[in-house]
Motif scaffolding. Structure first.
Motif, PDB file in Angstrom:
ATOM      1  N   SER B 115      15.644  -1.716  37.546  1.00 30.24           N
ATOM      2  CA  SER B 115      15.922  -1.040  36.280  1.00 30.24           C
ATOM      3  C   SER B 115      16.564  -1.997  35.288  1.00 30.24           C
ATOM      4  N   TRP B 249      15.251   2.526  29.881  1.00 26.19           N
ATOM      5  CA  TRP B 249      16.134   2.829  31.000  1.00 26.19           C
ATOM      6  C   TRP B 249      15.815   4.200  31.594  1.00 26.19           C
ATOM      7  N   ASN B 250      15.530   5.162  30.726  1.00 31.52           N
ATOM      8  CA  ASN B 250      15.347   6.538  31.192  1.00 31.52           C
ATOM      9  C   ASN B 250      13.903   6.871  31.540  1.00 31.52           C
ATOM     10  N   GLU B 251      12.977   5.981  31.226  1.00 32.89           N
ATOM     11  CA  GLU B 251      11.572   6.323  31.361  1.00 32.89           C
ATOM     12  C   GLU B 251      11.244   6.700  32.813  1.00 32.89           C
ATOM     13  N   TYR B 252      10.557   7.818  32.975  1.00 28.90           N
ATOM     14  CA  TYR B 252      10.337   8.354  34.319  1.00 28.90           C
ATOM     15  C   TYR B 252       8.852   8.388  34.691  1.00 28.90           C
ATOM     16  N   PRO B 267      14.999   5.676  38.054  1.00 27.25           N
ATOM     17  CA  PRO B 267      14.694   7.091  37.782  1.00 27.25           C
ATOM     18  C   PRO B 267      13.793   7.769  38.808  1.00 27.25           C
ATOM     19  N   THR B 288      23.047   9.021  40.046  1.00 28.99           N
ATOM     20  CA  THR B 288      22.937   9.334  38.629  1.00 28.99           C
ATOM     21  C   THR B 288      24.135   8.790  37.857  1.00 28.99           C
ATOM     22  N   PHE B 291      23.815   5.244  37.457  1.00 29.26           N
ATOM     23  CA  PHE B 291      22.672   4.975  36.590  1.00 29.26           C
ATOM     24  C   PHE B 291      23.058   5.102  35.112  1.00 29.26           C
TER      25      PHE B 291
END
Ligand SMILES: Nc1ncnc2c1ncn2[C@@H]1O[C@H](COP(=O)(O)OP(=O)(O)OP(=O)(O)O)[C@@H](O)[C@H]1O
Ligand SMILES: [Mg+2]
Lengths: 365, 317
Positions: B115, B249-252, B267, B288, B291
């Motif tokens: 990440s 960073w948040n892309e899932y 993620p 989390t 993260f």
């Protein structure tokens, strides 16, 4: 120090012609002022000289060397921008010393010269401040300081006093002129303020609509304007213009206005248009009962030692600068006489001044 | 005070107005923070506490979630555990209380590192390329400038996932699937339009005279850009970098689709931390929490720049 030659410089933006084939020379060490109304191409010309803009055609010569295609950084010219362009992320000291740091001068020398310049401009106490909180006058000085801190071939200033209030402007004008007398560097100064231009310049260049109309010493421009625009732009109050009869033969010494004959400097060329325009400065007209032209007093402005009398005549309204001993009242009928050696005749079609004895000896008509 | 009248500035709120505004903001902050506080507290609960009903607000904090997050464990008989002798570390002890022993590290650290590499790598690239592109669009005569700018923006007019299948097939052909380089490339491409548009606004705000002044003083155009333009773009670059980082960073969805054993990011990994008998909630919450940290730290670090940046130059000068 350098001589700057501008040869047939034209600049177009798309279809718009900003500068129309200018040619003139700025002498070494001269304080040269470019004067003209807003939008006439002063800034554009200056930017071309500085190398910030390429002319569409023509050449720029610095000390005889063609620098038309040299970049700004290769010309060794300092520029003061219309809105100062101080670097907001640097202190006053770093702003002023910027050109020296670019050249990689030794630290001690940078420090010394920066402080000398600050002293000269009286901003030593601001050296370590940021530039964002500075008053307009101080910003102005910092911008000047950044320009004069290095020995450039020429200093170009684009309306550097434009943002200052009237009183402060006068003061800065004087200081700039003194500064110039001291360092004697070739300076090109742009302004649209004729009083500023007249009081500072060694020579003035008058522009309108992208065209150079006249280049000359302030007195020459004032007394022997090349065109009607120049005559009207310089001087306050402006030159008076009266409708006169045309058909002037070479050698004539008279011009007629509504049947009255007025003396004029001996014509060196003829004018064969129907009409003509007679130009006379307010101080070259006298109120005299036996004067050839008659009119009615429209207004009287008392100005201390002198008074300004506005008179309506058949040929147009004009203003007379009269001594305050002359007693006139509103509505009074008066006679006007003109100083025959000082009046100027303009061609109504081209606006050019008619060559006459007044212009004898001028390089440019 | 009765009868005394107080003059207020027209642009400043009255005390009552400020009070109301304060209450509203605090209430909103509470609502917004509840999920975060919940995650944070869950990460310190024991597995039974985390699923007890009614939920426990007061509980005995334990680091079990964090230990479980970073390790893999196996259940053993009491005899076996006793035969191992006394536990060597506090986390060994924690684990043994549940009749387990640590068999090795989990893959969390790897995923987290992925990440970081992919998130910061793509952010750097998007901002770097965006700055150069924005400068060029702002200062140079680029043919078809308006069309190009529109085209760049149009790449964001649909959700990126809409092209997931073509990208999946393309990446498989190109050998970019499940590689960090592939993910950096993808996130950079998605972020670039945002970065170009945001940064162009900031460059436009900087008067050309600054560069011109630097050029007549002897700088080349590139030097003027680096020494004069870049420092003034700091706020804009910071704001843009944060937006880019948050996205990457948040892309899932893409991470789930395109990465697995090698380049998987945090993620898609975190929600699948299985403990005994289903999801290990304290471990998920611990993952989390960790993260969230980098983005929070990054944002706090740049917050002064950010505040100026987000007003898009309105209060500068
Ligand atoms: N980059 C440009 N593109 C198009 N037109 C331009 C450009 N720069 C200047 N012009 C036009 O050229 C003309 C002359 O501009 P310039 O800035 O030289 O005038 P100026 O005499 O300095 O006026 P001012 O006193 O208002 O500063 C103006 O009409 C202006 O609109
Ligand atoms: Mg201008």
């Amino acid at each position: 120090m350098a001589e700057i030659q501008i040869r047939d410089v034209r600049k177009t933006f798309g279809d718009f012609v900003a500068v129309k084939g200018s040619s003139f020379t700025i002498n070494d060490g001269e304080f040269f002022v470019m004067l003209g109304p807003s939008g006439c191409g002063k800034t554009t010309t200056l930017r071309i000289i500085a190398g910030l803009e390429l002319p569409s055609s023509g050449q720029i010569l610095l000390d005889g060397e063609d620098v038309t295609f040299n970049r700004g950084s290769e010309r060794d010219i300092a520029f003061v921008f219309q809105l100062y362009a101080l670097y907001p992320h640097m202190s006053v000291r770093r702003n002023i010393s910027f050109p020296l740091r670019v050249q990689g001068a030794p630290r001690a020398e940078i420090r010394q010269q920066t402080e000398d310049v600050a002293k000269l401009l009286r901003i030593e106490h601001l050296l370590d401040r940021g530039v964002n909180g500075l008053a307009a006058g101080d910003r102005q000085r910092v911008a000047l300081g950044r320009a004069i801190v290095r020995r450039a071939k020429a200093y170009l200033m684009d309306e550097p006093l434009g943002a200052l209030d009237a009183e402060f402007r006068e003061l800065m004008c004087e200081e700039l002129r003194l500064l110039h007398n001291r360092i004697n560097a070739t300076t090109v100064y742009v302004t649209h303020d004729q009083i500023e231009a007249m009081s500072m310049a060694d020579r003035i260049c008058i522009m309108n609509l992208g065209e150079i109309l006249q280049v000359g010493a302030p007195m020459e421009i004032y007394e022997r304007p090349a065109t009607k625009f120049v005559a009207g732009f310089v001087g306050s109050p402006a030159m008076n213009f009266l409708n006169a009869q045309g058909g002037i033969a070479p050698g004539a010494r008279e011009i007629r206005i509504n049947g009255a004959a007025l003396g004029m400097p001996e014509a060196r060329e003829g004018l064969d248009t129907q009409s003509a325009i007679l130009g006379a400065r307010p101080e070259h007209i006298q109120i005299a009962d036996d004067g050839p032209l008659r009119g009615r007093v429209f207004a009287v402005e008392y100005m201390g030692a002198r008074q300004l009398v506005t008179v309506d005549t058949d040929a147009g309204r004009l203003r007379v600068r009269a001594p305050n001993t002359t007693r006139v009242a509103y509505g009074e009928a008066v006679g006007l006489s003109f100083d025959p050696e000082r009046v100027v005749v303009f061609n109504p079609d081209t606006d050019r001044a008619l060559k006459s004895a007044l212009y004898d000896g001028d390089a440019r008509g | 005070m009765s009868g005394a009248s107080t003059a207020y500035s027209v642009v400043e709120a009255t005390p009552r107005g400020k009070l109301i505004a304060g209450v509203v903001v605090v209430a909103y902050a509470l609502v917004a923070l509840i999920p975060l506080v919940w995650i944070f507290s869950t990460s310190f609960k024991s597995p039974p506490d985390s699923i007890s009903y009614p939920p426990k607000v007061v509980f005995e904090p334990t680091l079990e979630g964090y230990v479980n997050l970073f390790t893999t464990r196996s259940r053993q008989t009491d005899e076996y555990i006793e035969s191992l002798g006394p536990p060597e570390t506090w986390y060994d002890e924690l684990v043994r209380e549940r009749n387990m022993v640590i068999t090795g590290p989990s893959r969390f650290a790897d995923r987290y590192w992925n990440s970081i590499v992919i998130g910061f790598g793509s952010t750097f690239l998007a901002v770097f390329l965006g700055t150069l592109t924005a400068y060029a669009f702002s200062r140079f005569k680029v043919p078809l400038k308006d069309d190009l700018l529109f085209f760049i923006l149009s790449t964001r007019m649909m959700p990126p996932v809409a092209v997931a299948i073509p990208i999946f097939l393309m990446y498989r052909e190109l050998g970019l699937s499940d590689t960090a380089a592939g993910m950096i490339l993808l996130y950079t491409a998605v972020n670039l339009s945002l970065s170009v548009w945001l940064l162009k606004g900031f460059v436009d705000e900087i008067p050309r005279e600054y560069e011109e002044a630097a050029v007549v003083d002897g700088y080349t155009r590139l030097q003027a850009f680096i020494k004069v333009v870049l420092p003034q773009m700091r706020a804009g670059i910071a704001a843009t970098a944060i937006f880019c980082l948050i996205f990457a960073w948040n892309e899932y969805a893409f991470a789930l689709l395109l990465t697995s054993g090698n380049a998987q990011t945090a993620p898609p990994f975190i929600p699948l931390i299985i403990g005994e008998g289903g999801l290990d909630w304290p471990a998920v919450a611990a993952g989390t929490t960790l993260f969230l940290l980098p983005v929070v730290i990054f944002t706090v670090m740049l917050r002064n720049q950010l505040l100026r940046g987000i007003t898009f130059g309105a209060v500068r000068r």
